[in-house]
Every structure is written in C-alpha cells, then in structure tokens.
Design a protein around this motif. Sequence first.
Motif, PDB file in Angstrom:
ATOM      1  N   VAL A  41       0.844  -1.200   0.000  1.00 47.59           N
ATOM      2  CA  VAL A  41       0.000   0.000   0.000  1.00 47.59           C
ATOM      3  C   VAL A  41       0.877   1.247   0.000  1.00 47.59           C
ATOM      4  O   VAL A  41       0.658   2.176  -0.788  1.00 47.59           O
ATOM      5  N   ARG A  42       1.902   1.279   0.849  1.00 45.94           N
ATOM      6  CA  ARG A  42       2.812   2.433   0.911  1.00 45.94           C
ATOM      7  C   ARG A  42       3.468   2.684  -0.444  1.00 45.94           C
ATOM      8  O   ARG A  42       3.586   3.819  -0.900  1.00 45.94           O
ATOM      9  N   SER A  57     -12.928  -3.533   5.707  1.00 44.50           N
ATOM     10  CA  SER A  57     -12.787  -4.739   6.531  1.00 44.50           C
ATOM     11  C   SER A  57     -11.483  -4.577   7.311  1.00 44.50           C
ATOM     12  O   SER A  57     -10.628  -5.436   7.308  1.00 44.50           O
ATOM     13  N   CYS A  58     -11.376  -3.458   7.981  1.00 48.60           N
ATOM     14  CA  CYS A  58     -10.084  -2.993   8.497  1.00 48.60           C
ATOM     15  C   CYS A  58      -9.636  -3.636   9.800  1.00 48.60           C
ATOM     16  O   CYS A  58      -8.511  -3.396  10.229  1.00 48.60           O
ATOM     17  N   GLY A  59     -10.479  -4.447  10.446  1.00 47.43           N
ATOM     18  CA  GLY A  59     -10.037  -5.039  11.717  1.00 47.43           C
ATOM     19  C   GLY A  59      -9.681  -3.942  12.699  1.00 47.43           C
ATOM     20  O   GLY A  59     -10.498  -3.094  13.034  1.00 47.43           O
ATOM     21  N   ASN A  65      -3.474   2.750   9.317  1.00 49.83           N
ATOM     22  CA  ASN A  65      -2.809   3.636  10.278  1.00 49.83           C
ATOM     23  C   ASN A  65      -1.304   3.744  10.049  1.00 49.83           C
ATOM     24  O   ASN A  65      -0.668   4.649  10.587  1.00 49.83           O
ATOM     25  N   GLN A  66      -0.732   2.845   9.258  1.00 49.49           N
ATOM     26  CA  GLN A  66       0.700   2.909   8.945  1.00 49.49           C
ATOM     27  C   GLN A  66       0.999   3.771   7.720  1.00 49.49           C
ATOM     28  O   GLN A  66       2.159   3.953   7.365  1.00 49.49           O
ATOM     29  N   ILE A  71      -3.235  10.934   3.613  1.00 48.48           N
ATOM     30  CA  ILE A  71      -4.251  10.166   2.892  1.00 48.48           C
ATOM     31  C   ILE A  71      -5.483  10.057   3.775  1.00 48.48           C
ATOM     32  O   ILE A  71      -5.404   9.680   4.941  1.00 48.48           O
ATOM     33  N   ARG A  72      -6.636  10.405   3.225  1.00 51.72           N
ATOM     34  CA  ARG A  72      -7.913  10.313   3.947  1.00 51.72           C
ATOM     35  C   ARG A  72      -8.430   8.884   3.775  1.00 51.72           C
ATOM     36  O   ARG A  72      -8.716   8.455   2.669  1.00 51.72           O
ATOM     37  N   TRP A  73      -8.519   8.141   4.883  1.00 54.69           N
ATOM     38  CA  TRP A  73      -8.984   6.751   4.858  1.00 54.69           C
ATOM     39  C   TRP A  73     -10.428   6.670   5.321  1.00 54.69           C
ATOM     40  O   TRP A  73     -10.786   7.219   6.359  1.00 54.69           O
ATOM     41  N   TYR A  74     -11.247   5.962   4.554  1.00 55.34           N
ATOM     42  CA  TYR A  74     -12.610   5.616   4.937  1.00 55.34           C
ATOM     43  C   TYR A  74     -12.536   4.205   5.505  1.00 55.34           C
ATOM     44  O   TYR A  74     -12.218   3.261   4.780  1.00 55.34           O
ATOM     45  N   LEU A  75     -12.773   4.093   6.808  1.00 60.43           N
ATOM     46  CA  LEU A  75     -12.593   2.812   7.493  1.00 60.43           C
ATOM     47  C   LEU A  75     -13.923   2.217   7.905  1.00 60.43           C
ATOM     48  O   LEU A  75     -14.835   2.918   8.332  1.00 60.43           O
TER      49      LEU A  75
END
Length: 184
Positions: A41-42, A57-59, A65-66, A71-75
């Motif tokens: 991903v990085r 499905s981020c657990g 978070n790494q 970057i705006r993450w939709y979790l």
Amino acid sequence: MIKRLRPKYTEEQLKEVYNHPHDHRNWTDHLIRVSQTAEMVRWICMDEAVKTGADLSCGNAHIANQQDPRIRWYLGDFAPGYEFTGPIEQTIHQIPGVDIFLLSETLEHLDDPGKVLWEIRQKARFIVLSTPDDAGDDNNPEHYWSWSVDDVEGMLKDVGFEPFVLNQLKLYDYYYDFQIWGAR
C-alpha cells in the motif's frame, strides 16, 4: 481452481462469527502478511495523486494507520466502532470514490467475491488485495473460498483491474501461503 468451502452463513451467524474487530497480532504469521500488505500500500501511495483510500474490513485498522497521514482513509468493519459498520457488501455503497482500496484477507470471507470486486472497481483506481493461496483444505469456519494465483488474477481482470504486482508469501511453518496483489 476456485473451490467453495462452505455454504453462506445467516445474518445471525455472521454477527456471531464477526462480533469484534480482528486483531492481527493474535497470529504470528499474520504479522508477516500484514507488514507485506502495508508495504505494498505504501509503495502504491508514493504516487502523489493518491489522496484517499478505503478499507471496509479494516479489523484494528493497523494497515491504514501505517500510511501517510495525508491520505484520507474511509474505514469500516463488520464489528461496531467505525465510520462505516456492517458487511462490506453494504458499506461499499456508502463511501465516495477513492484512489486506493485495501482488501486485506477479506475476499475469501465473502459469499459473492466477484460482485464485491466489481463494486470496488466502480469506486477505486487501485486495489491492494491479499488472500490465501490454494487453501483447499482450509478448515477456518470464516472462509467461504479457496483459489489459486491464476484464479485471483482472472477475477481481478474480469472486473477491469490490471494487476501490476504480485507478492507470493510461502510461509513454510504456517498453515497458509498468501498472495498479495496490486492492480489498477
């Protein structure tokens, strides 16, 4: 060969199976897979045009978070506590389009993986997907499917993604080998 491992669960059964966020730290071999997935991903996010991502499905959201904090993450997850709660088949319709979609160790849990991949393709420029490789004798009650590298490549192409990187993890002392894909 794509192999169905078990019938679809009822909604009540799903709530029981996924009653809390997954914590990858419970599995030693999972640490390797998560770190490799996060690194892919990085690497893709080095493209400066990547501003948004989704992981539904981020657990415990460890991979997102790494990443670069710009970057705006939709979790989201099946378990409560996230911006988007519920099955990915529903939450995928609640997010806007994103630059990158993370589907880490999820596809094998879905009743209709092809449909979900198609829906992700409608929302994302890139996908990072990780899944077990040829786990045909898998006794994990959460997994519906087993498939090979060729099967996953075909599923990605069928929905319009073009794979450009594959990391195959052979973990000799562990139950699963893994495939981690990057596609656009």
